[in-house]
Design an enzyme around this catalytic site. Structure first.
Site, PDB file in Angstrom:
ATOM      1  N   HIS A  61       0.813  -1.224   0.000  1.00 19.88           N
ATOM      2  CA  HIS A  61       0.000   0.000   0.000  1.00 19.88           C
ATOM      3  C   HIS A  61       0.845   1.271   0.000  1.00 19.88           C
ATOM      4  O   HIS A  61       0.503   2.246  -0.656  1.00 19.88           O
ATOM      5  CB  HIS A  61      -0.981  -0.033   1.173  1.00 19.88           C
ATOM      6  CG  HIS A  61      -2.023  -1.097   1.007  1.00 19.88           C
ATOM      7  ND1 HIS A  61      -2.278  -2.063   1.956  1.00 19.88           N
ATOM      8  CD2 HIS A  61      -2.839  -1.389  -0.042  1.00 19.88           C
ATOM      9  CE1 HIS A  61      -3.227  -2.888   1.511  1.00 19.88           C
ATOM     10  NE2 HIS A  61      -3.577  -2.501   0.311  1.00 19.88           N
ATOM     11  N   ASP A  85     -10.068  -3.362  -0.010  1.00 21.94           N
ATOM     12  CA  ASP A  85      -9.706  -3.509   1.409  1.00 21.94           C
ATOM     13  C   ASP A  85      -9.466  -2.184   2.103  1.00 21.94           C
ATOM     14  O   ASP A  85      -9.437  -2.122   3.326  1.00 21.94           O
ATOM     15  CB  ASP A  85      -8.472  -4.410   1.538  1.00 21.94           C
ATOM     16  CG  ASP A  85      -7.328  -3.936   0.654  1.00 21.94           C
ATOM     17  OD1 ASP A  85      -6.821  -2.807   0.864  1.00 21.94           O
ATOM     18  OD2 ASP A  85      -6.930  -4.677  -0.263  1.00 21.94           O
ATOM     19  N   GLU A 105     -14.473  -0.054  -6.423  1.00 16.79           N
ATOM     20  CA  GLU A 105     -14.284  -1.502  -6.232  1.00 16.79           C
ATOM     21  C   GLU A 105     -15.507  -2.225  -6.783  1.00 16.79           C
ATOM     22  O   GLU A 105     -16.639  -1.836  -6.506  1.00 16.79           O
ATOM     23  CB  GLU A 105     -14.118  -1.772  -4.731  1.00 16.79           C
ATOM     24  CG  GLU A 105     -14.328  -3.201  -4.280  1.00 16.79           C
ATOM     25  CD  GLU A 105     -13.288  -4.178  -4.808  1.00 16.79           C
ATOM     26  OE1 GLU A 105     -12.082  -3.867  -4.740  1.00 16.79           O
ATOM     27  OE2 GLU A 105     -13.700  -5.238  -5.343  1.00 16.79           O
ATOM     28  N   ASP A 154      -5.064  -0.826  -8.065  1.00 20.10           N
ATOM     29  CA  ASP A 154      -4.859  -1.851  -7.038  1.00 20.10           C
ATOM     30  C   ASP A 154      -5.718  -3.055  -7.415  1.00 20.10           C
ATOM     31  O   ASP A 154      -6.749  -3.324  -6.806  1.00 20.10           O
ATOM     32  CB  ASP A 154      -5.265  -1.271  -5.683  1.00 20.10           C
ATOM     33  CG  ASP A 154      -5.074  -2.261  -4.547  1.00 20.10           C
ATOM     34  OD1 ASP A 154      -4.570  -3.370  -4.789  1.00 20.10           O
ATOM     35  OD2 ASP A 154      -5.462  -1.919  -3.414  1.00 20.10           O
ATOM     36  N   SER A 155      -5.288  -3.765  -8.430  1.00 22.04           N
ATOM     37  CA  SER A 155      -6.094  -4.850  -8.993  1.00 22.04           C
ATOM     38  C   SER A 155      -5.713  -6.187  -8.387  1.00 22.04           C
ATOM     39  O   SER A 155      -4.675  -6.334  -7.744  1.00 22.04           O
ATOM     40  CB  SER A 155      -5.883  -4.908 -10.503  1.00 22.04           C
ATOM     41  OG  SER A 155      -4.517  -5.171 -10.781  1.00 22.04           O
ATOM     42  N   THR A 156      -6.549  -7.185  -8.639  1.00 22.54           N
ATOM     43  CA  THR A 156      -6.170  -8.566  -8.354  1.00 22.54           C
ATOM     44  C   THR A 156      -5.427  -9.111  -9.575  1.00 22.54           C
ATOM     45  O   THR A 156      -5.143  -8.381 -10.527  1.00 22.54           O
ATOM     46  CB  THR A 156      -7.409  -9.421  -8.057  1.00 22.54           C
ATOM     47  OG1 THR A 156      -8.345  -9.251  -9.120  1.00 22.54           O
ATOM     48  CG2 THR A 156      -8.077  -8.969  -6.757  1.00 22.54           C
TER      49      THR A 156
END
Lengths: 277, 277
Positions: A61, A85, A105, A154-156
């Site tokens: 982060h 998150d 998100e 901030d991807s998966t």
């Protein structure tokens, strides 16, 4: 209790010893679990892949947020793509110039689970400067041209819903969603175990921005522990990162030395990402 | 075949998928195994701890060797403490100024197994410039004052026979074994999972040398994937590392950027190692 293992491509694995399963659910998009662990604080998994542990989430982060925010002279409007998150939002809010941070998100369930079970990460989402949007970020970015100073992707992993977040179309839209002087950073997977992802992402993004630079950080609970990030902008380069601003954050990972050191890639990883421009 | 896991302190684990156990034996000191793996080439374990895989051993061996060798103006006599697999020797021999490299390994069985099963790493041990000594390095170092230009401490974890290799007495002897201008580097464990080892080693070594600096590298199959190294010398500092000499090696990890970038530690790791001097 037992070991949680994330097996990666059938070749490597990361294990975290867990004490208790605190939460388990299935959203419209994925399975969500939260564990109490023996040495990593709480652990969040999506589809049985490690998203974060409280031991090392600070690395991810801080690196995704602060280098871009300290390269921009005065970031006011910030977008976090994914990041349900809340960890990026928590870091973004440490910058006094920020007036608004939007977290877009796709899966509201992830955010609600984190707010309940991992408040050390999600706590910032209640801040009045934070706007929660639960929607497809691909569409959101396309519909908000010239809006943001900094965008954090901030991807998966690039499978399933996140696959589009690694392509040229998306980053073209990102570029249009930035205001003049804007900067985007994105997570870019492991150069050891996903070299084709690193290569593909940089090949896709390099033609779109004047400055495109890879950087790296140590994230023990992600596959290989070695993680790549992308920094791109038409105006700002890594040389614009204000080291004294990083030092002033009194952070656990980033400091003035890391502002240059993180961009000093090992030879093999630099080859994957192509020549910085 | 199955997964090999190294469980670390009951909190974390690294897994490597294996195809076949190629060798298994017990020496006077430890159990030795070599596996063929699915994605990591060959894997060497000692007492079921990962010593190296062919996928990522280049990181460890390049970082331990080349930064010191390129900080010295003309290293001729080099000592590798431990390092029975031969990986450091292989790297040392890439420097034309080197006249002799001594590998002092306590366990001859490790070297013989690697020569048979992992020639990509151990191949350099047959070079006429390489001298193999199978003995306790603590004693060998003490008995060879003012002998070496560069000493590389390639130890196992600080338990059992390697424990002494992390103490002030040993590094005092190392200092005396160096010739004027000499440099030592040492592996220094994980700042995430063994912070007490990092702190203890640097606290022990800092009073002994004028220049003591930590640096780090990405090693996927070691606990946390984040590894600390120590650089110490009375004369040379990291600023003396010749970046063009690193670039000329055409190596897979080290290059001129890494010569400074590896020393740019994350804030928490810098705190563990104390202020560079």
């Amino acid at each position: 209790m037992t070991w949680f293992y994330e097996h990666y491509k059938g070749v490597s694995a990361v294990g975290v010893h867990t004490e208790k399963l605190l939460h388990e659910s299935s959203s419209k998009f994925q399975s969500i679990k939260v564990f109490e662990t023996t040495g990593h604080g709480r652990l969040l998994t999506l589809d049985d892949m490690v998203m974060l542990t409280e031991l090392d989430e600070f690395v991810y982060h801080e690196l995704l947020s602060h280098l871009a925010l300290c390269a921009h002279p005065s970031p006011a409007q910030v977008l976090v793509v994914g990041g349900g998150d809340g960890g990026c939002v928590r870091e973004v809010l440490k910058h006094p110039s920020v007036e608004r941070v939007v977290q877009c998100e796709i899966d509201e369930a992830v955010t609600r689970v984190c707010q309940e079970f991992i408040p050390s990460v999600a706590g910032g989402l209640a801040d009045p400067r934070c706007e929660l949007v639960f929607a497809d970020a691909v569409r959101y970015v396309r519909e908000h041209p010239a809006t943001f100073d900094v965008i954090l992707v901030d991807s998966t992993e690039p499978i399933g819903p996140a696959e589009a977040l690694f392509g040229a179309d998306f980053f073209g839209d990102i570029r249009r969603a930035l205001r003049p002087g804007g900067i985007v950073t994105a997570q870019a997977e492991s150069p050891f175990y996903a070299p084709e992802v690193v290569r593909g992402l940089f090949a896709a993004v390099r033609p779109l921005f004047r400055h495109v630079h890879p950087y790296m950080g140590f994230i023990p609970t992600y596959p290989s522990g070695a993680w790549t990030f992308l920094f791109a902008s038409d105006e700002a380069s890594p040389a614009d990162i204000r080291g004294e601003a990083l030092d002033a954050l009194d952070a656990r990972y980033v400091n003035a030395a890391v502002a240059t050191g993180a961009f000093a890639l090992p030879a093999f990883a630099r080859d994957l990402a192509g020549s910085p421009g």
